[in-house]
Each structure stands twice: as structure tokens, then as C-alpha cells.
Design a protein around this motif. Structure first.
Motif, short mmCIF file in Angstrom:
data_model
loop_
_atom_site.label_atom_id
_atom_site.label_comp_id
_atom_site.label_asym_id
_atom_site.label_seq_id
_atom_site.Cartn_x
_atom_site.Cartn_y
_atom_site.Cartn_z
N TRP A 149 38.74 181.65 -0.43
CA TRP A 149 39.61 180.61 0.14
C TRP A 149 39.89 180.99 1.59
CZ3 TRP A 149 41.63 176.28 -2.52
CH2 TRP A 149 42.51 175.48 -1.78
N VAL A 150 39.10 180.46 2.50
CA VAL A 150 39.19 180.81 3.92
C VAL A 150 40.07 179.78 4.61
CG1 VAL A 150 37.90 181.20 6.05
CG2 VAL A 150 36.89 181.84 3.83
N THR A 151 41.24 180.21 5.03
CA THR A 151 42.19 179.30 5.66
C THR A 151 41.69 178.84 7.03
OG1 THR A 151 43.97 180.51 4.56
CG2 THR A 151 44.60 179.07 6.38
N THR A 152 41.75 177.53 7.24
CA THR A 152 41.43 176.95 8.55
C THR A 152 42.64 176.17 9.04
OG1 THR A 152 40.50 174.94 7.55
CG2 THR A 152 38.99 176.77 7.95
N ARG A 153 42.66 175.83 10.30
CA ARG A 153 43.82 175.15 10.85
C ARG A 153 44.03 173.79 10.21
NH1 ARG A 153 47.88 177.77 13.00
NH2 ARG A 153 46.42 179.03 14.20
N ASP A 154 42.93 173.13 9.81
CA ASP A 154 43.06 171.80 9.20
C ASP A 154 42.88 171.83 7.69
OD1 ASP A 154 40.34 172.21 9.02
OD2 ASP A 154 39.77 170.24 9.77
N GLY A 155 42.86 173.04 7.08
CA GLY A 155 42.72 173.07 5.63
C GLY A 155 42.22 174.40 5.11
N ALA A 156 41.05 174.36 4.46
CA ALA A 156 40.47 175.58 3.89
C ALA A 156 38.99 175.36 3.65
CB ALA A 156 41.15 175.97 2.58
N VAL A 195 47.43 167.94 -1.55
CA VAL A 195 47.45 168.35 -0.14
C VAL A 195 48.29 167.35 0.65
CG1 VAL A 195 45.22 169.52 -0.24
CG2 VAL A 195 45.30 167.06 0.27
N PRO A 196 48.68 167.70 1.87
CA PRO A 196 49.44 166.75 2.68
C PRO A 196 48.68 165.44 2.88
CG PRO A 196 49.59 168.95 3.62
CD PRO A 196 48.57 169.02 2.53
N GLU A 197 49.40 164.33 2.86
CA GLU A 197 48.78 163.03 3.07
C GLU A 197 47.98 163.03 4.38
OE1 GLU A 197 50.10 158.32 3.42
OE2 GLU A 197 51.62 159.88 3.09
N GLY A 198 46.78 162.52 4.31
CA GLY A 198 45.87 162.52 5.47
C GLY A 198 44.79 163.56 5.35
N SER A 199 45.03 164.61 4.56
CA SER A 199 43.99 165.61 4.30
C SER A 199 43.18 165.18 3.06
CB SER A 199 44.60 166.98 4.05
OG SER A 199 45.23 167.48 5.21
N VAL A 200 41.94 165.63 3.02
CA VAL A 200 41.06 165.31 1.91
C VAL A 200 40.66 166.61 1.21
CG1 VAL A 200 38.86 164.28 1.22
CG2 VAL A 200 40.18 163.28 3.10
N ALA A 201 40.74 166.63 -0.11
CA ALA A 201 40.31 167.79 -0.91
C ALA A 201 39.01 167.43 -1.61
CB ALA A 201 41.38 168.18 -1.91
N VAL A 202 37.99 168.24 -1.40
CA VAL A 202 36.65 167.96 -1.92
C VAL A 202 36.25 169.08 -2.87
CG1 VAL A 202 34.26 167.43 -1.32
CG2 VAL A 202 36.10 166.88 0.30
N GLN A 204 52.30 163.38 -0.11
CA GLN A 204 51.29 164.26 -0.66
C GLN A 204 50.23 163.42 -1.38
OE1 GLN A 204 51.60 168.03 -0.69
NE2 GLN A 204 52.87 167.31 1.02
N THR A 205 48.97 163.85 -1.27
CA THR A 205 47.88 163.18 -1.97
C THR A 205 47.25 164.14 -2.95
OG1 THR A 205 47.41 161.76 -0.06
CG2 THR A 205 45.68 161.95 -1.74
N THR A 206 47.08 163.68 -4.18
CA THR A 206 46.42 164.48 -5.22
C THR A 206 45.02 163.92 -5.45
OG1 THR A 206 48.51 165.02 -6.30
CG2 THR A 206 46.49 165.25 -7.61
N TRP A 207 44.03 164.78 -5.26
CA TRP A 207 42.62 164.43 -5.45
C TRP A 207 42.15 165.00 -6.78
CZ3 TRP A 207 40.15 161.49 -1.70
CH2 TRP A 207 40.85 161.33 -0.50
N GLU A 244 35.66 162.33 6.12
CA GLU A 244 35.36 160.96 5.71
C GLU A 244 34.37 161.04 4.56
OE1 GLU A 244 33.92 158.94 9.15
OE2 GLU A 244 35.93 158.70 10.03
N LEU A 245 34.63 160.30 3.49
CA LEU A 245 33.77 160.32 2.31
C LEU A 245 32.80 159.15 2.34
CD1 LEU A 245 36.35 161.17 -0.53
CD2 LEU A 245 34.95 162.74 0.84
N ASP A 246 31.55 159.45 2.03
CA ASP A 246 30.49 158.44 1.96
C ASP A 246 29.82 158.55 0.61
OD1 ASP A 246 28.57 156.52 2.57
OD2 ASP A 246 27.21 158.00 3.44
#
Length: 475
Positions: free
Chosen positions: A164-171, A202-209, A223-226, A247-249
Motif C-alpha cells: 500500500w504505497v501512499t500517494t498524494r492523491d490516494g494509494a 474514500v473521500p468523495e471525488g476519489s475513485v477506488a479500483v 464519502q464514496t464506497t466502491w 476516469e473509468l472506461d
């Protein structure tokens, strides 16, 4: 049975002598021949990573309920917060009074087994659980672990970022070889495959894949649950729960496979342009390896500076750019490495050699360099080059990702193809996937199957290509 327990159980020289009699060693008091309940081994027995995986259990399923708080903006420390509840379905493979799960850098606060709170402790990489009642061989149990802690940027044995590598916009979540223990309690060895389900908040606006198919997302209170479902058996190092600005395609490939790509919009279009070749690649590799083995595929292309690519199952990960050869390589891994996984980490050439050879095959299919051309490039490396010093079938834990594992591994496969002929070679490839898919296998398994399919004695061939630390010259 550990030394301290033995001292407590035995009293007097007569008892000690009885305990040392081989026929009765480990016998339960009053029940000669019946084994005592034991502590499961802290590792799966892999000499490269002795504490990876766990003895005495076979994990069947992980249900991961994760909540992740991203780091604050710069100049705040690059540190997130991960809290989780892992619900784990497992089966005992021996009579157990205690078993382990791998968990590193996070703290377990509660463990429940079959609905009851249980004693546990953590030592180094190990979460040790003492179930009551004890587990008998064949018993299935539901283990719920509540855990959490701060996340940073863990590194593997070579000092490379993983887990789990932490990044400024997520992981960025990429765990080969044993980094899954940095984000959930796990039996972290490829011989213990399981199915997975995820709820990642995760916070609303972030995407968990994550792996598999997206079942939906729901937003409430910022909060958004994926929710993702991955029903195909998977080695732990191939699991992901990457978080970021994506962005998901979604579309369906020509062979009918659902595709979900997640691309960071901060990247130029050229970074993900080669993903458009996925459909054609799927059809091409099915011709060589058999039907695509999983319920979905896709890619994650993230805006980070790590320079990482990994064949995370059903959703390959790419740092900054998905080059065509790398797209082919990671897709081929879905058969070779993911569906058929290494029985020991020493067998990693079976992952990387096959995936590298598949990219050679794709190049030839596209009218560029042929597999023979690529083979000759490898063979042009001088015999006194350090490249040839690597024992491909036993490279050591610090050389899992050395160039020879990829290129000499691929050259081995091409030489084998020339040796046995195309018909036998591609029959071998498909039989390998059919026979060992969903599990793991070793170099010895591959060598034996190659001899069986081809009808040839290949001992000298494999000795020269996989075990001799020198350039092959005559085979």
C-alpha cells in the motif's frame, strides 16, 4: 509443539523418554497415536520468504471492507490512514490450537472467529490467533479481523516500493512478491489462492479500483464506497485496491470479456492509447494459451513517478504510460503467472519468461521483430557478460526481477519451441494452463509436462537453459 509447551506438558524422565519415542511423538495424553493440536507454521515454506504465507490453513475467501483517508495536501507528511475489517473464510489443514496471518505495519484491534472474540497477538510480520474451540483438520472458520493504522511507502527486500504505497492523491497498491501484508491480514504466498470482494470507502471525488467487476458505488456524507467482486482464485500479491483521480472506461472486448480501464486524467492521451489494442491481444493470446481465464480485464494507468508495471489480476497496473510491449506482457500474465502461479518464488521465470515471450510473439504478429529476431538479440549478449551468471530456475530473492529472468526465460521458451516444434510447443502452453490453472506449479512440473507432451527427453536442455550459470551454446 514449542519447547516451552513441551516442558509444561512433560514431567519426569519417564515422560520425557515416552515423548521422544518416534511412534508416540506428539501423541495426545491418554490417546496414543492421536496428534496434539499444533500451532500452524508462520510461513508457507518458501525458502526465499520464510514468513510469507501460513501453515495449517487454506484461505478460501477475503471480504475486505476498507476505509481510507488520503494524505493532507503538501507540505503535510505523505501519510494516509487505512482502517479495515477483513472477513476471511478459511479451512484448517491440520489440527490447530493457533494459526497465523501475515500483517505488517498495521495493528489488529479485534479478532472474531465464528462469531466469538478470540485471543490474538502480533509479532513482527505475524498476527497469531488462538481459536476456541480449537480447529480440527477440515474445519471451516470465519475469521473477522478489525485493524488499521497510518500508511506510508513500504519497500520490498530490494528497497523498491510495494504494498500500500501512499500517494498524494490516494494509494498505488502493487504487492509483488509479499507486500499484501502491508494492507490486509493475509496468507501471503501464491500457493494459497482465494476469491475476493471489496468495499472501499474514500473521500468523495476519489475513485477506488480493485480486481474483478465493479458492482457499484454509493456516495453519502462526503464519502464514496466502491464495491468490487473478484470471484476467480487469486494469489494475494495480485490483489489491488488502488485509489486516485481516475476516469473509468468500460466496454466489451471482441472475445466477450468485460473491460474496465481506469486512467488518471492528468496524463496525456498517449499514455493510455495502447490500451485500445487489448481486444486484439486477447483474441491473439487465446489462440496460443486457451480461453481467457477470468471474469473481466482492464488496466490502471496512474500519474505517479514510480515507473511500475504489474499484472494485478484482471486489472494490470501501469505507472504513467502503458507501452504496447508492456500492455502485451501484462495481459499475457493473466494466463502465465496469474491463472498458473509460481509454486515457489524461485519459479518466477515461468511468469516473466512466458510474458516476455508473449510480447515477442505479439511483435511478430504485428509485422515487426519476429520471435527469432528477439531470441537472436538475447543470444548476441557476450558469454562473459554477467547476464549469463543468473541461474534462471533459482535466482535468489534479490534477483527475482533481474533481466535474465525475463529475457533468458523468454529465450528458453523459444529454444524449446525450436527443439520440440510448434505443434508440441503450443500444445504444451495450452495444456499447462488447463492442467495447473487456478493453482500454482513449479519448474519441475513444467519440465515434466514438456517431456510428456513432446515425447522427448529434455533433461539436458533444461539443465543448460535453466540451471547452468553460463551461456547455452549447444543443446
Amino acid at each position: 509443539m514449542n519447547t516451552r509447551s513441551m516442558r509444561l506438558a512433560l514431567a519426569g524422565t519417564a515422560a520425557l523418554a515416552l515423548a521422544m519415542t518416534p511412534a508416540l511423538a506428539g501423541a495426545a495424553p491418554g490417546n496414543p497415536g492421536e496428534p496434539r493440536f499444533q500451532e500452524g507454521d508462520p510461513g508457507a515454506g518458501d525458502p526465499y520468504f520464510p514468513l510469507a504465507g501460513n501453515g495449517g490453513i487454506d484461505v478460501l475467501h477475503y471480504d475486505l471492507d476498507l476505509t481510507y483517508q488520503l494524505p493532507e495536501p503538501e507540505p503535510a507528511p505523505l501519510e494516509g490512514q487505512l482502517d479495515g475489517v477483513a472477513t476471511i473464510e478459511l479451512r484448517a489443514t491440520q489440527d490447530l490450537h493457533r494459526f497465523n496471518l501475515d500483517l505488517r505495519g498495521l495493528t489488529a484491534t479485534k479478532v472474531v472467529v465464528n462469531g466469538k472474540s478470540m485471543r490474538f497477538d502480533q509479532v513482527d510480520n505475524e498476527l497469531r490467533i488462538s481459536p476456541r474451540p480449537k480447529l480440527k483438520t477440515g474445519d471451516e472458520a470465519t475469521v473477522e479481523v478489525t485493524y488499521g493504522g497510518a500508511t506510508t511507502r513500504p519497500t520490498d527486500i530490494e528497497g523498491a516500493l510495494y504494498g500500500w504505497v501512499t500517494t498524494r492523491d490516494g494509494a498505488m497498491v502493487v504487492s509483488e512478491p509479499d507486500g499484501s501484508a502491508t494492507w490486509f491480514p493475509v496468507s501471503d504466498h501464491p500457493t494459497d489462492k482465494a476469491t475476493y470482494a471489496y468495499e472501499i470507502t474514500v473521500p468523495e471525488g476519489s475513485v477506488a479500483v480493485a480486481n474483478g467487476l465493479l458492482e457499484g458505488s454509493e456516495t453519502a456524507d462526503g464519502q464514496t464506497t466502491w464495491t468490487w467482486d473478484a470471484p476467480d482464485p487469486m494469489a494475494a500479491y495480485l490483489a489491488t485496491a488502488t485509489v486516485g483521480d481516475f476516469e473509468l472506461d468500460s466496454y466489451v472486448a471482441e472475445n466477450g470479456t468485460p473491460i474496465i480501464d481506469a486512467v488518471d486524467p492528468a496524463l496525456p492521451d498517449s499514455a493510455s492509447a495502447n490500451l485500445a489494442l487489448t481486444s486484439d491481444m486477447l483474441v491473439f493470446f487465446e489462440g496460443s494459451f486457451g480461453p481467457y481465464p477470468f471474469n473481466s480485464y482492464g488496466a490502471i494507468v496512474d500519474d505517479d513517478s514510480v515507473g511500475y508495471a504489474l499484472e494485478t489480476q484482471t486489472r494490470s497496473f501501469f505507472s504513467r504510460r502503458a507501452g504496447e510491449s508492456t500492455v502485451a506482457h501484462e495481459l499475457a500474465h493473466q494466463w502465465m503467472g496469474n491463472h498458473v502461479s509460481p509454486g515457489r518464488w524461485a519459479d518466477i521465470w515461468l511468469n516473466e519468461g512466458w510474458a516476455s515471450y508473449a510480447s515477442w510473439m505479439w511483435s511478430e504478429e504485428q509485422g515487426r521483430a519476429s520471435a527469432q529476431d528477439s531470441f537472436e538479440d538475447v543470444m548476441s549478449i557476450p558469454a562473459d557478460d554477467d547476464f549469463w551468471d543468473v541461474v534462471v530456475a533459482d535466482p535468489g530473492p534479490l534477483c527475482l526481477f533481474c533481466g535474465a529472468i525475463y529475457d533468458r526465460g523468454a529465450a528458453t521458451l523459444h529454444a524449446l519451441r525450436v527443439e520440440v516444434g510448434d505443434d508440441a510447443f503450443f500444445e504444451l502452453a495450452k495444456t499447462w494452463v488447463e492442467q495447473y490453472g487456478g493453482g500454482s506449479a513449479t519448474t519441475a512440473d513444467f519440465s515434466a509436462l514438456a517431456e510428456e507432451v513432446s515425447g522427448q527427453d529434455l533433461d539436458a536442455f533444461f539443465q543448460m537453459w535453466l540451471y547452468d550459470a553460463e551461456k547455452p551454446t549447444d543443446w
